[in-house]
Motif scaffolding. Structure first.
Motif, PDB file in Angstrom:
ATOM      1  N   PHE A 117      -6.400   4.703   2.904  1.00 20.80           N
ATOM      2  CA  PHE A 117      -5.240   3.814   2.911  1.00 20.80           C
ATOM      3  C   PHE A 117      -5.643   2.391   3.317  1.00 20.80           C
ATOM      4  O   PHE A 117      -5.229   1.423   2.697  1.00 20.80           O
ATOM      5  N   TYR A 153       0.927   3.797  -3.325  1.00 22.72           N
ATOM      6  CA  TYR A 153       0.586   5.219  -3.265  1.00 22.72           C
ATOM      7  C   TYR A 153       1.785   6.089  -3.610  1.00 22.72           C
ATOM      8  O   TYR A 153       1.653   7.099  -4.303  1.00 22.72           O
ATOM      9  N   ARG A 192       0.836  -1.207   0.000  1.00 23.54           N
ATOM     10  CA  ARG A 192       0.000   0.000   0.000  1.00 23.54           C
ATOM     11  C   ARG A 192       0.872   1.260   0.000  1.00 23.54           C
ATOM     12  O   ARG A 192       0.616   2.192  -0.758  1.00 23.54           O
ATOM     13  N   ASP A 247      -9.013  -1.446   1.803  1.00 20.08           N
ATOM     14  CA  ASP A 247      -8.491  -2.424   0.862  1.00 20.08           C
ATOM     15  C   ASP A 247      -8.887  -3.809   1.354  1.00 20.08           C
ATOM     16  O   ASP A 247      -8.764  -4.102   2.535  1.00 20.08           O
TER      17      ASP A 247
END
Length: 80
Positions: free
Chosen positions: A67, A15, A11, A70
């Protein structure tokens, strides 16, 4: 490296690359030592603190809710 670590690293790196940010920029914007970020993304830090992750989110310019939104975070196995 645990499954949770791999998901977290994925993650952060996803990003970071999507926003075309270097590690030092993420660290500076999140007020986290670049060495801390590097230790997390290399897997050396086994269990980073929640406030460190929140600062990394800030450095990435993403809300923590985004964030952690997911599927991979839903069923992370508890590992030793």
């Amino acid at each position: 490296m645990t499954t949770g670590q791999k998901i977290l690293i994925g993650r952060i790196e996803g990003y970071r690359k999507d926003k075309n940010l270097r590690n030092d920029s993420v660290a500076r914007f999140g007020d986290v030592p670049v060495s801390t970020l590097m230790h997390i993304t290399s897997g050396d830090t086994k269990n980073p603190g929640v406030f460190t992750i929140l600062r990394i989110c800030e450095g990435l310019g993403v809300k923590p809710s985004e964030f952690f939104d997911d599927e991979n975070f839903i069923n992370i196995p508890v590992e030793d």
